[in-house]
Design an enzyme around this catalytic site. Structure first.
Site, mmCIF file in Angstrom:
data_model
loop_
_atom_site.group_PDB
_atom_site.id
_atom_site.type_symbol
_atom_site.label_atom_id
_atom_site.label_comp_id
_atom_site.label_asym_id
_atom_site.label_seq_id
_atom_site.Cartn_x
_atom_site.Cartn_y
_atom_site.Cartn_z
ATOM 1 N N ARG A 55 29.278 -85.243 26.645
ATOM 2 C CA ARG A 55 30.525 -84.677 26.121
ATOM 3 C C ARG A 55 30.561 -83.158 26.239
ATOM 4 O O ARG A 55 30.585 -82.416 25.269
ATOM 5 C CB ARG A 55 30.742 -85.164 24.689
ATOM 6 C CG ARG A 55 30.778 -86.687 24.663
ATOM 7 C CD ARG A 55 31.112 -87.289 23.366
ATOM 8 N NE ARG A 55 32.523 -87.128 23.029
ATOM 9 C CZ ARG A 55 33.033 -87.616 21.899
ATOM 10 N NH1 ARG A 55 32.247 -88.238 21.052
ATOM 11 N NH2 ARG A 55 34.303 -87.444 21.621
ATOM 12 N N PRO A 56 30.512 -82.647 27.472
ATOM 13 C CA PRO A 56 30.581 -81.196 27.671
ATOM 14 C C PRO A 56 31.950 -80.638 27.284
ATOM 15 O O PRO A 56 32.885 -81.399 27.012
ATOM 16 C CB PRO A 56 30.344 -81.055 29.171
ATOM 17 C CG PRO A 56 30.786 -82.344 29.749
ATOM 18 C CD PRO A 56 30.491 -83.395 28.714
ATOM 19 N N LYS A 74 42.960 -90.888 12.747
ATOM 20 C CA LYS A 74 41.869 -89.898 12.676
ATOM 21 C C LYS A 74 42.002 -88.911 13.832
ATOM 22 O O LYS A 74 41.935 -87.700 13.640
ATOM 23 C CB LYS A 74 40.522 -90.600 12.777
ATOM 24 C CG LYS A 74 39.369 -89.638 13.061
ATOM 25 C CD LYS A 74 38.047 -90.325 13.205
ATOM 26 C CE LYS A 74 37.785 -90.829 14.574
ATOM 27 N NZ LYS A 74 37.185 -89.852 15.511
ATOM 28 N N ASN A 75 42.254 -89.428 15.024
ATOM 29 C CA ASN A 75 42.257 -88.551 16.197
ATOM 30 C C ASN A 75 43.533 -87.729 16.329
ATOM 31 O O ASN A 75 43.655 -86.932 17.260
ATOM 32 C CB ASN A 75 41.978 -89.365 17.468
ATOM 33 C CG ASN A 75 40.542 -89.878 17.475
ATOM 34 O OD1 ASN A 75 39.734 -89.459 16.637
ATOM 35 N ND2 ASN A 75 40.232 -90.787 18.371
ATOM 36 N N ARG A 121 33.469 -92.914 9.421
ATOM 37 C CA ARG A 121 34.109 -91.767 10.073
ATOM 38 C C ARG A 121 35.533 -92.128 10.497
ATOM 39 O O ARG A 121 36.395 -91.266 10.571
ATOM 40 C CB ARG A 121 33.311 -91.342 11.306
ATOM 41 C CG ARG A 121 31.929 -90.802 10.977
ATOM 42 C CD ARG A 121 31.297 -90.236 12.195
ATOM 43 N NE ARG A 121 32.254 -89.356 12.848
ATOM 44 C CZ ARG A 121 32.210 -89.049 14.137
ATOM 45 N NH1 ARG A 121 31.256 -89.538 14.907
ATOM 46 N NH2 ARG A 121 33.102 -88.251 14.667
ATOM 47 N N ASP A 149 33.253 -77.954 29.287
ATOM 48 C CA ASP A 149 33.537 -77.039 30.406
ATOM 49 C C ASP A 149 35.037 -76.886 30.661
ATOM 50 O O ASP A 149 35.510 -75.790 30.975
ATOM 51 C CB ASP A 149 32.820 -77.519 31.675
ATOM 52 C CG ASP A 149 33.166 -78.967 31.997
ATOM 53 O OD1 ASP A 149 33.074 -79.823 31.096
ATOM 54 O OD2 ASP A 149 33.562 -79.246 33.136
ATOM 55 N N ASP A 199 38.379 -96.243 23.269
ATOM 56 C CA ASP A 199 38.078 -96.471 21.850
ATOM 57 C C ASP A 199 38.316 -97.916 21.436
ATOM 58 O O ASP A 199 37.993 -98.289 20.314
ATOM 59 C CB ASP A 199 38.921 -95.542 20.967
ATOM 60 C CG ASP A 199 38.472 -94.111 21.105
ATOM 61 O OD1 ASP A 199 39.199 -93.218 20.634
ATOM 62 O OD2 ASP A 199 37.406 -93.870 21.705
ATOM 63 N N VAL A 253 35.492 -93.756 31.080
ATOM 64 C CA VAL A 253 35.730 -92.478 30.395
ATOM 65 C C VAL A 253 34.434 -91.830 29.934
ATOM 66 O O VAL A 253 34.214 -90.632 30.122
ATOM 67 C CB VAL A 253 36.708 -92.668 29.207
ATOM 68 C CG1 VAL A 253 36.891 -91.369 28.437
ATOM 69 C CG2 VAL A 253 38.059 -93.185 29.711
ATOM 70 N N CYS A 261 26.450 -86.662 21.763
ATOM 71 C CA CYS A 261 26.515 -87.759 20.798
ATOM 72 C C CYS A 261 26.079 -89.020 21.532
ATOM 73 O O CYS A 261 25.788 -88.995 22.725
ATOM 74 C CB CYS A 261 27.889 -87.876 20.185
ATOM 75 S SG CYS A 261 29.034 -88.650 21.283
HETATM 76 C C1 EPZ Z 1 38.729 -87.785 22.056
HETATM 77 O O1 EPZ Z 1 37.431 -87.271 22.317
HETATM 78 C C2 EPZ Z 1 38.568 -88.741 20.888
HETATM 79 N N1 EPZ Z 1 38.067 -88.015 19.716
HETATM 80 C C3 EPZ Z 1 37.590 -89.860 21.246
HETATM 81 O O2 EPZ Z 1 37.556 -90.774 20.146
HETATM 82 C C4 EPZ Z 1 38.143 -90.589 22.470
HETATM 83 O O3 EPZ Z 1 37.209 -91.582 22.873
HETATM 84 C C5 EPZ Z 1 38.355 -89.596 23.621
HETATM 85 O O4 EPZ Z 1 39.235 -88.534 23.177
HETATM 86 C C6 EPZ Z 1 38.974 -90.244 24.835
HETATM 87 O O5 EPZ Z 1 40.182 -90.850 24.476
HETATM 88 C C7 EPZ Z 1 38.950 -87.287 18.990
HETATM 89 O O6 EPZ Z 1 40.126 -87.217 19.288
HETATM 90 C C8 EPZ Z 1 38.391 -86.595 17.797
HETATM 91 P P1 EPZ Z 1 37.749 -86.223 26.164
HETATM 92 P P2 EPZ Z 1 37.277 -86.030 23.364
HETATM 93 O O7 EPZ Z 1 37.639 -84.745 26.146
HETATM 94 O O8 EPZ Z 1 38.419 -85.118 23.237
HETATM 95 C C9 EPZ Z 1 34.639 -85.517 29.660
HETATM 96 C C10 EPZ Z 1 36.602 -92.159 18.527
HETATM 97 O O9 EPZ Z 1 35.918 -93.187 18.599
HETATM 98 N N2 EPZ Z 1 34.867 -84.088 29.425
HETATM 99 O O10 EPZ Z 1 39.026 -86.858 26.604
HETATM 100 O O11 EPZ Z 1 35.903 -85.507 23.211
HETATM 101 C C11 EPZ Z 1 33.848 -86.144 28.523
HETATM 102 O O12 EPZ Z 1 32.455 -85.964 28.729
HETATM 103 C C12 EPZ Z 1 36.318 -90.996 19.453
HETATM 104 O O13 EPZ Z 1 37.570 -91.976 17.746
HETATM 105 C C13 EPZ Z 1 34.295 -83.163 30.286
HETATM 106 O O14 EPZ Z 1 33.610 -83.533 31.243
HETATM 107 O O15 EPZ Z 1 37.388 -86.831 24.752
HETATM 108 C C14 EPZ Z 1 34.232 -87.592 28.586
HETATM 109 O O16 EPZ Z 1 33.413 -88.242 29.557
HETATM 110 C C15 EPZ Z 1 35.144 -91.278 20.377
HETATM 111 N N3 EPZ Z 1 34.496 -81.838 30.070
HETATM 112 C C16 EPZ Z 1 35.675 -87.537 29.084
HETATM 113 O O17 EPZ Z 1 35.887 -86.222 29.633
HETATM 114 C C17 EPZ Z 1 35.252 -81.379 29.025
HETATM 115 O O18 EPZ Z 1 35.419 -80.158 28.882
HETATM 116 C C18 EPZ Z 1 36.695 -87.772 27.984
HETATM 117 O O19 EPZ Z 1 36.519 -86.774 27.024
HETATM 118 C C19 EPZ Z 1 35.825 -82.338 28.145
HETATM 119 C C20 EPZ Z 1 35.624 -83.678 28.371
#
Ligand code: EPZ
Length: 426
Positions: free
Chosen positions: A125-126, A23-24, A400, A128, A308, A330, A120
């Site tokens: 999940r910002p 999915k990811n 999902r 920035d 995950d 994370v 969510c």
């Molecule tokens: C991806 O989410 C995955 N989703 C998530 O899987 C997975 O848990 C996550 O990566 C971490 O491996 C998809 O690929 C669709 P991140 P993503 O940006 O990209 C912070 C599942 O169960 N952050 O690596 O949203 C954020 O708040 C889902 O399949 C910022 O602060 O994850 C989080 O604490 C859940 N600013 C951390 O980084 C930003 O601009 C990791 O987020 C972006 C992220």
């Protein structure tokens, strides 16, 4: 909506299980199809999941026409010489992963208007890091009426250091950089296998992406991109979920075509707990011990232990002998499943992002509800071993990310059904 009823007890899962495409991986791959101005991108090994339908609808709305042959698990994405600039609220609000269409739109049109993704249940999940990267590539970012607007006559290559190896930000910035002028370097980039899969497709489409899978990715902008054929990488989280299922039930399960390389930390931790792994011709055989040993886990960006897999591993720790520790680094709020597991008798102390789990072999089945995609699977796994019946509701989360989850468990010997939920919630 439905509910899943699972009867715990002496089920030892046995047999073979097939794993779907990730999915990811497929979600950013679908966003990447927006970058082609001619030809067709053909994706195979596509998982049939509600998130895929949602991304298909958004990409199709934006201009790349999508046809999804579910039988063949194949998507044909026909490029369009023009794509829309706005990703509307009704699409983005349903799935925060939609934000990765922002990079391709900005790269193609010099501007993008994307509805702010919601938060969510697992954290705020910002985005920035996504937006700061776009600004470093020359975009001006404004926000109004719930939309983020980015404008740049022509994106320019930049040297970007990500404060955190965000998966989404890495994907969005790679996508934007493929058509930018000059070279973009992403430092402290995410290293997940899904990033490598995205770079593989982009390079087949005519992009120039090097270093995916390491913490430094270099993208040389190109003029145009075209169609390609690509098979979606296997879902390491679905595979990992079935490894834990075998581990928890003294099972003996062959995970077909499993890529052990993508699950090193999980395999290492489960081995510590007494689980036996054998690489065979057709896949990875997982044999669970009589009794799991307690172990301590800390989630980290890849190649660390994946967040995950946190809730599924917590389910294994819940029945292991002794005290286990789970640290979630994370996401800031990803322990809700532990509250539900308490209803089944789990003894756990939670202090901010650390959970102390007392292993307990007398967990009782109960009515529980899933709080996020991975929590759904974890609660079902715990129901396989708790005494009596466990009912899991809010299966929209499960659908999902897992295809035919209860059917695959049933085929391995689980006593599990999915039925209409007359008096249930959503
Ligand atoms: C991806 O989410 C995955 N989703 C998530 O899987 C997975 O848990 C996550 O990566 C971490 O491996 C998809 O690929 C669709 P991140 P993503 O940006 O990209 C912070 C599942 O169960 N952050 O690596 O949203 C954020 O708040 C889902 O399949 C910022 O602060 O994850 C989080 O604490 C859940 N600013 C951390 O980084 C930003 O601009 C990791 O987020 C972006 C992220």
């Amino acid at each position: 909506m439905d509910k899943i009823i699972v009867k715990g007890g002496q089920t030892k899962l046995q047999g073979e299980v097939e794993i779907e495409g990730a999915k990811n991986a497929v979600l950013p791959l679908l966003a990447a199809t927006l970058l082609a101005s001619k030809g067709e991108v053909v994706l195979t090994n596509v998982p049939i999941l509600s998130d895929v339908f949602m991304m298909n609808n958004l990409v199709d709305h934006l201009g790349t026409s999508i046809s999804f042959d579910q039988e063949a698990k194949k998507i044909i994405a026909k490029a369009n010489s023009e794509i829309k600039t706005t990703a509307p609220y009704e699409y983005v609000s349903k799935m925060r992963a939609s934000i990765v269409v922002m990079g391709p739109i900005l790269a193609r049109n010099g501007q993008a208007r994307v509805s702010m993704p919601g938060g969510c249940s697992i954290g705020s999940r910002p985005i920035d890091l996504h937006l700061r990267g776009f600004e470093q590539m020359g975009a001006t970012i404004t926000q109004n009426a719930g939309y983020i607007e980015a404008k740049a006559d022509k994106l320019k290559g930049a040297h970007i250091y990500l404060d955190f190896p965000s998966v989404g930000a890495t994907q969005n910035l790679i996508l934007a950089a493929t058509l930018a002028e000059g070279v973009t370097t992403l430092e402290n980039a995410a290293r997940e296998p899904e990033i490598v899969d995205l770079a593989n497709l982009l390079n087949k489409m005519g992009a120039n992406v090097k270093g995916a899978g390491t913490d430094t990715i270099i993208i040389k902008g190109v003029e145009k991109m075209h169609g390609a054929k690509h098979s979606v990488v296997q879902d390491r989280i679905e595979a990992g979920t079935f490894m834990v299922a075998a581990a928890m039930t003294q099972g003996d399960v062959l995970i077909k075509d499993a890529i052990a390389e993508h699950n090193r930390p999980l395999i290492s931790k489960l081995s510590e707990m007494g689980v036996n792994f054998t690489q065979e011709e057709t896949g990875l055989r997982v044999v669970g011990p009589e009794k799991l040993k307690a172990t301590s886990v800390k989630t980290l960006p890849h190649p660390g232990f994946p967040t995950d897999m946190q809730s599924q591993m917590a389910a294994a720790q819940a029945i292991a002998a002794g005290e286990s520790v789970m640290v979630e680094t994370v996401f800031e709020n990803r322990f809700k499943h532990l509250e539900e597991m308490r209803r089944m008798g789990l003894e756990v102390d939670i202090t901010r992002n650390t959970a102390l789990i007392q292993g307990n072999s007398n967990l009782q089945g109960a009515a529980v509800k899933s709080t996020d995609l991975r929590a759904s699977a974890a609660l079902i796994l715990l129901g396989l071993v708790a005494k009596g019946q466990t009912t899991v509701r809010r299966l929209s989360h499960l659908d999902r990310g897992y295809y035919k989850f209860h059917e695959k468990l049933k085929a391995l010997g689980a006593d599990i059904v999915r039925v209409k939920d007359e008096d249930g919630e959503e």
